[in-house]
Write an enzyme that holds these catalytic residues in place. Structure first.
Site, mmCIF file in Angstrom:
data_model
loop_
_atom_site.group_PDB
_atom_site.id
_atom_site.type_symbol
_atom_site.label_atom_id
_atom_site.label_comp_id
_atom_site.label_asym_id
_atom_site.label_seq_id
_atom_site.Cartn_x
_atom_site.Cartn_y
_atom_site.Cartn_z
ATOM 1 N N ARG A 90 -5.613 -2.156 0.574
ATOM 2 C CA ARG A 90 -6.190 -2.499 1.872
ATOM 3 C C ARG A 90 -5.520 -1.665 2.951
ATOM 4 O O ARG A 90 -4.498 -1.028 2.709
ATOM 5 C CB ARG A 90 -5.965 -3.980 2.160
ATOM 6 C CG ARG A 90 -4.486 -4.357 2.086
ATOM 7 C CD ARG A 90 -4.174 -5.667 2.742
ATOM 8 N NE ARG A 90 -4.879 -6.821 2.203
ATOM 9 C CZ ARG A 90 -4.626 -7.428 1.052
ATOM 10 N NH1 ARG A 90 -3.694 -6.934 0.251
ATOM 11 N NH2 ARG A 90 -5.281 -8.495 0.676
ATOM 12 N N GLU A 191 11.404 -9.953 6.458
ATOM 13 C CA GLU A 191 11.940 -10.959 7.367
ATOM 14 C C GLU A 191 13.474 -10.960 7.355
ATOM 15 O O GLU A 191 14.103 -10.556 6.386
ATOM 16 C CB GLU A 191 11.484 -12.369 6.939
ATOM 17 C CG GLU A 191 10.001 -12.602 7.068
ATOM 18 C CD GLU A 191 9.183 -11.840 6.040
ATOM 19 O OE1 GLU A 191 9.663 -11.657 4.895
ATOM 20 O OE2 GLU A 191 8.074 -11.395 6.394
#
Ligand code: 8IG
Length: 270
Positions: A90, A191
């Site tokens: 994608r 993160e």
């Protein structure tokens, strides 16, 4: 035709769908599939290949260039006669901070006539007990990107965004599948441990960089969504291990044969 209405990006999606239909000689695809990190081998197990095309030849699909991401679209005919359009990767939001570019893949899938999209990804797991290489069905998401592919007063219902009907189908194929809430960060940095803790406190089970925006775009155009994550690593701080993209790819590779076979079985059952 298959993608009615007017919205930024719809014309480009209809152009892309026309190119794909011409090239593959398939006027209507039934299911779209987007393969994330670790899922590339699914195509081998699906059915008979109608043809494949490079992203470079498809209007609007510049793609990105992340190791482990495959830049081609394959059309496959399943044993039950369904035609499936499989995107090898994608466009990610982190690639150019453009949510319209991200939405192009699912809009193109809708424009080919499909009613269903299967969105896969590689992600971090928030539960140390979930081993790398475990597939998890997405039950819901939390979009922490601060953006959306929708422009204007598009008040899309996100209840049951990850269709319960399709999750039932998936669990019929593999009763051991569990479900989780996917939290999308905009990336590309992984993160901090504090952010991973926050995602867990918010009710998340998985952290990733792709599927929430894809699902918003998919619901906007009326596609039924099945989301499947492959946990390729523990989220930062969940275990002692530091995160490396190479390790993430290696975990995806070693799980590939098993999860690809599972996904192919699920797609054949839809
Ligand atoms: I593969 O730990 C993969 N993608 N945000 N965090 C986020 N995305 C990911 C991770 C992860 N692993």
């Amino acid at each position: 035709m298959f993608l009615p209405g007017d919205h930024p990006g719809f014309d480009l999606a209809r152009q892309a769908a026309e190119v794909l239909a011409d090239r593959f000689g398939v006027t209507r695809h039934d299911i779209g599939v987007v393969l994330g990190s670790g899922w590339a081998h699914t195509i081998d197990a699906l059915g008979e290949i109608n043809g494949e095309m490079s992203f470079d030849d498809i209007p609007g699909l510049a793609g990105d260039s992340v190791a482990g991401h495959v830049q081609k679209v394959t059309s496959v005919r399943l044993p039950n006669g369904h035609n499936v359009l499989v995107f090898g990767s994608r466009t990610h939001y982190y690639a150019n901070r453009d949510a319209q570019a991200v939405a192009h893949v699912v809009r193109t899938i809708a424009a080919t006539g499909a009613a269903t999209v299967v969105l896969t990804n590689g992600c971090g797991g928030l539960d140390a007990q979930v081993a790398p290489g475990t597939p998890v069905l997405i039950s819901d998401h939390i979009n922490l990107t601060g953006t959306t592919p929708l422009v204007g007063p598009e008040f899309v219902d996100m209840t049951d965004a990850y269709a319960s009907r399709l999750r039932v189908v998936a669990k019929e194929v593999d009763p051991s599948l569990t479900e989780g809430v996917y939290v999308q960060f905009s990336g590309p940095q992984y993160e901090t441990p504090a952010e991973v803790q926050m995602a867990a406190k918010l009710g998340g089970d998985l952290v990733g960089m792709s599927t929430a925006l894809d699902t918003i775009a998919a619901r906007h155009v009326g596609l039924e969504v099945l989301g499947v994550s492959l946990v390729t690593n523990a989220g930062a701080g969940v275990t002692e291990a530091p995160l490396s993209h190479e390790d993430v790819i290696a975990a995806g590779e070693s799980a590939a044969p098993r999860v690809s076979r599972l996904l192919a079985d699920i797609i054949r059952a839809i």
